[in-house]
Design a protein around this motif. Structure first.
Motif, PDB file in Angstrom:
ATOM      1  N   TYR A   8       0.819  -1.216   0.000  1.00  0.00           N
ATOM      2  CA  TYR A   8       0.000   0.000   0.000  1.00  0.00           C
ATOM      3  C   TYR A   8       0.854   1.268   0.000  1.00  0.00           C
ATOM      4  O   TYR A   8       0.411   2.296  -0.518  1.00  0.00           O
ATOM      5  N   TYR A  15      -3.602   5.262  -5.949  1.00  0.00           N
ATOM      6  CA  TYR A  15      -4.790   4.467  -5.590  1.00  0.00           C
ATOM      7  C   TYR A  15      -6.090   5.108  -6.088  1.00  0.00           C
ATOM      8  O   TYR A  15      -6.934   4.436  -6.680  1.00  0.00           O
ATOM      9  N   GLY A  49      -9.576   0.438   7.935  1.00  0.00           N
ATOM     10  CA  GLY A  49      -8.941   0.048   6.672  1.00  0.00           C
ATOM     11  C   GLY A  49      -9.457   0.982   5.588  1.00  0.00           C
ATOM     12  O   GLY A  49      -9.751   0.584   4.472  1.00  0.00           O
ATOM     13  N   CYS A  50      -9.539   2.267   5.960  1.00  0.00           N
ATOM     14  CA  CYS A  50     -10.171   3.282   5.086  1.00  0.00           C
ATOM     15  C   CYS A  50      -9.302   3.635   3.886  1.00  0.00           C
ATOM     16  O   CYS A  50      -9.761   4.245   2.930  1.00  0.00           O
ATOM     17  N   GLY A  51      -8.002   3.272   3.937  1.00  0.00           N
ATOM     18  CA  GLY A  51      -7.110   3.609   2.835  1.00  0.00           C
ATOM     19  C   GLY A  51      -6.987   5.108   2.663  1.00  0.00           C
ATOM     20  O   GLY A  51      -6.731   5.857   3.622  1.00  0.00           O
ATOM     21  N   TYR A  55     -13.858   6.458  -0.275  1.00  0.00           N
ATOM     22  CA  TYR A  55     -15.289   6.260  -0.011  1.00  0.00           C
ATOM     23  C   TYR A  55     -15.730   7.025   1.240  1.00  0.00           C
ATOM     24  O   TYR A  55     -16.852   7.512   1.300  1.00  0.00           O
ATOM     25  N   ASP A  73      -6.291   3.425   9.504  1.00  0.00           N
ATOM     26  CA  ASP A  73      -5.487   2.626   8.565  1.00  0.00           C
ATOM     27  C   ASP A  73      -4.055   2.568   9.091  1.00  0.00           C
ATOM     28  O   ASP A  73      -3.565   3.556   9.652  1.00  0.00           O
ATOM     29  N   PRO A  74      -3.360   1.408   8.885  1.00  0.00           N
ATOM     30  CA  PRO A  74      -1.995   1.303   9.402  1.00  0.00           C
ATOM     31  C   PRO A  74      -0.937   1.847   8.435  1.00  0.00           C
ATOM     32  O   PRO A  74       0.238   1.827   8.780  1.00  0.00           O
ATOM     33  N   VAL A  75      -1.330   2.302   7.253  1.00  0.00           N
ATOM     34  CA  VAL A  75      -0.333   2.739   6.267  1.00  0.00           C
ATOM     35  C   VAL A  75      -0.396   4.266   6.135  1.00  0.00           C
ATOM     36  O   VAL A  75      -1.365   4.814   5.604  1.00  0.00           O
ATOM     37  N   ALA A  95      -6.555  -2.491  12.695  1.00  0.00           N
ATOM     38  CA  ALA A  95      -7.818  -2.915  13.318  1.00  0.00           C
ATOM     39  C   ALA A  95      -7.519  -3.631  14.633  1.00  0.00           C
ATOM     40  O   ALA A  95      -8.220  -3.464  15.638  1.00  0.00           O
ATOM     41  N   GLU A  96      -6.425  -4.410  14.625  1.00  0.00           N
ATOM     42  CA  GLU A  96      -6.054  -5.208  15.798  1.00  0.00           C
ATOM     43  C   GLU A  96      -5.750  -4.307  16.997  1.00  0.00           C
ATOM     44  O   GLU A  96      -5.976  -4.702  18.145  1.00  0.00           O
ATOM     45  N   LYS A 117     -14.268  -1.959   4.579  1.00  0.00           N
ATOM     46  CA  LYS A 117     -14.421  -2.175   3.133  1.00  0.00           C
ATOM     47  C   LYS A 117     -13.106  -2.669   2.537  1.00  0.00           C
ATOM     48  O   LYS A 117     -12.117  -1.960   2.525  1.00  0.00           O
ATOM     49  N   GLU A 118     -13.147  -3.904   2.086  1.00  0.00           N
ATOM     50  CA  GLU A 118     -11.993  -4.546   1.435  1.00  0.00           C
ATOM     51  C   GLU A 118     -10.738  -4.498   2.306  1.00  0.00           C
ATOM     52  O   GLU A 118      -9.643  -4.254   1.797  1.00  0.00           O
ATOM     53  N   SER A 119     -10.935  -4.687   3.593  1.00  0.00           N
ATOM     54  CA  SER A 119      -9.774  -4.737   4.481  1.00  0.00           C
ATOM     55  C   SER A 119      -9.751  -6.014   5.326  1.00  0.00           C
ATOM     56  O   SER A 119      -8.689  -6.397   5.815  1.00  0.00           O
ATOM     57  N   HIS A 122      -7.062  -8.705   4.991  1.00  0.00           N
ATOM     58  CA  HIS A 122      -5.693  -8.400   5.421  1.00  0.00           C
ATOM     59  C   HIS A 122      -5.463  -8.749   6.894  1.00  0.00           C
ATOM     60  O   HIS A 122      -4.346  -8.609   7.373  1.00  0.00           O
TER      61      HIS A 122
HETATM   62  C1  LIG Z   1      -8.028  -2.584  -0.662  1.00  0.00           C
HETATM   63  S1  LIG Z   1      -7.594  -1.271   0.459  1.00  0.00           S
HETATM   64  C2  LIG Z   1      -9.222  -0.634   0.751  1.00  0.00           C
HETATM   65  C3  LIG Z   1      -9.197   0.816   1.139  1.00  0.00           C
HETATM   66  C4  LIG Z   1     -10.569   1.473   1.266  1.00  0.00           C
HETATM   67  N1  LIG Z   1     -11.398   0.809   2.262  1.00  0.00           N
HETATM   68  C5  LIG Z   1     -11.262   1.485  -0.088  1.00  0.00           C
HETATM   69  O1  LIG Z   1     -12.203   0.700  -0.295  1.00  0.00           O
HETATM   70  O2  LIG Z   1     -10.850   2.286  -0.940  1.00  0.00           O
HETATM   71  C6  LIG Z   1      -7.227  -2.136   1.960  1.00  0.00           C
HETATM   72  C7  LIG Z   1      -6.795  -1.227   3.103  1.00  0.00           C
HETATM   73  O3  LIG Z   1      -6.718  -2.023   4.301  1.00  0.00           O
HETATM   74  C8  LIG Z   1      -5.623  -1.541   5.048  1.00  0.00           C
HETATM   75  N2  LIG Z   1      -5.197  -2.574   6.011  1.00  0.00           N
HETATM   76  C9  LIG Z   1      -4.332  -3.588   5.829  1.00  0.00           C
HETATM   77  N3  LIG Z   1      -4.178  -4.290   6.964  1.00  0.00           N
HETATM   78  C10 LIG Z   1      -4.992  -3.717   7.887  1.00  0.00           C
HETATM   79  C11 LIG Z   1      -5.257  -3.961   9.275  1.00  0.00           C
HETATM   80  N4  LIG Z   1      -4.674  -4.963   9.912  1.00  0.00           N
HETATM   81  N5  LIG Z   1      -6.109  -3.133   9.909  1.00  0.00           N
HETATM   82  C12 LIG Z   1      -6.718  -2.112   9.255  1.00  0.00           C
HETATM   83  N6  LIG Z   1      -6.499  -1.827   7.950  1.00  0.00           N
HETATM   84  C13 LIG Z   1      -5.649  -2.613   7.277  1.00  0.00           C
HETATM   85  C14 LIG Z   1      -4.571  -1.227   3.990  1.00  0.00           C
HETATM   86  O4  LIG Z   1      -3.557  -0.372   4.494  1.00  0.00           O
HETATM   87  C15 LIG Z   1      -5.421  -0.612   2.896  1.00  0.00           C
HETATM   88  O5  LIG Z   1      -5.489   0.787   3.018  1.00  0.00           O
END
Ligand SMILES: C[S@@+](CC[C@H](N)C(=O)[O-])C[C@H]1O[C@@H](n2cnc3c(N)ncnc32)[C@H](O)[C@@H]1O
Length: 254
Positions: A8, A15, A49-51, A55, A73-75, A95-96, A117-119, A122
């Motif tokens: 990421y 992105y 995991g909002c990236g 959204y 988000d962790p990144v 999230a952890e 959403k899509e997190s 991971h």
């Molecule tokens: C596919 S992206 C989705 C981002 C956003 N939700 C979207 O739909 O545009 C996945 C996101 O999950 C985050 N992620 C990865 N591991 C995670 C964790 N353990 N806890 C929370 N977020 C995490 C990543 O850094 C990344 O920003």
């Protein structure tokens, strides 16, 4: 986790280019999330995991909550793409961290609505993490896990499809996990129509727009893109259905 962070960090700057050229896609998706979570202005909302907040910022515009949406988000490179706004509160954490209490909710909580959403794919220990997150919900709390199903129609090359199917959790297992955390749960599916010019899609593949593409070496990716170019040589505009599972959880009425 290191590999996920690296992935990421590498794609953060591009992105938002992937889907935002089609604002209808993002807008339609955000409306679907608002409806599914039944968001209201008085809700305390977190997007975990909002990236880049692609959204989340639409959700904010749709709902106008009185408190800022917590964007977790962790990144850092992803969070850095979130526009400065009084309606969006970035938090650098996994999230952890929230689930275990290592990081406290900034306003002490609880949360009325959590979006993942899509997190979820991971998170290595999904069950424990989800149990912890469910514990942050208020008496009328709701959770929405948005995820791709196990097989998808994106015009990826064959090996990418195979690898995706190996890695992606099954939405019905995720719904069971939600129920095991003591929430009511349901799964439904939504379809969003995507249309992408072939050359733009090549660029998306090159920039590894899906994390599964991070599983391939440079050479493997190049070979996959050659395969893609051959398969779609007569299709300058790719149209495909993007199916998503919406796994909902809500705190049962007492
Ligand atoms: C596919 S992206 C989705 C981002 C956003 N939700 C979207 O739909 O545009 C996945 C996101 O999950 C985050 N992620 C990865 N591991 C995670 C964790 N353990 N806890 C929370 N977020 C995490 C990543 O850094 C990344 O920003």
């Amino acid at each position: 986790m290191d590999r996920t962070v690296e992935h990421y960090e590498r794609i953060a700057a591009t992105y938002n280019e992937h889907w935002t050229y089609n604002p209808d896609y993002v807008r339609g998706f955000s409306h679907a999330i608002t409806d599914a979570l039944r968001l209201t202005a008085s809700d305390a909302i977190a997007d975990i995991g909002c990236g880049t907040g692609l959204y989340t910022r639409r959700l904010y515009e749709d709902v106008r909550p009185t408190r800022p949406i917590l964007c977790v988000d962790p990144v850092r490179a992803m969070l850095d793409q979130i526009p400065a706004s009084p309606g969006l509160q970035p938090l650098l954490a996994e999230a952890e961290d929230l689930a275990s209490g290592r990081v406290a909710l900034p306003d002490g909580g609880p949360l009325d609505a959590i979006l993942l959403k899509e997190s979820i794919h991971h998170m290595p220990d999904r069950r424990a993490t989800f149990d912890g997150l469910a514990g942050l919900l208020s008496g009328h709390g709701r959770v929405l896990i948005v995820m791709l199903p196990k097989s998808i129609q994106h015009p990826l090359f064959a090996e990418a499809h195979e690898r995706f199917e190996q890695l992606q959790p099954d939405p019905t297992e995720i719904a069971d996990m939600v129920a095991a955390a003591g929430l009511r749960s349901s799964v439904s599916y939504r379809t969003f129509h995507a249309a992408v010019e072939r050359e733009r899609y090549v660029h998306m593949l090159e920039s590894r727009y899906m994390s599964v593409l991070g599983e391939f070496s440079e050479d493997e990716l190049r070979a996959g893109i050659d395969q893609f170019r051959h398969s779609y040589r007569d299709t300058p505009l790719l149209r495909f259905d993007d199916h998503f599972a919406f796994v909902k959880g809500w705190v049962p009425a007492r």
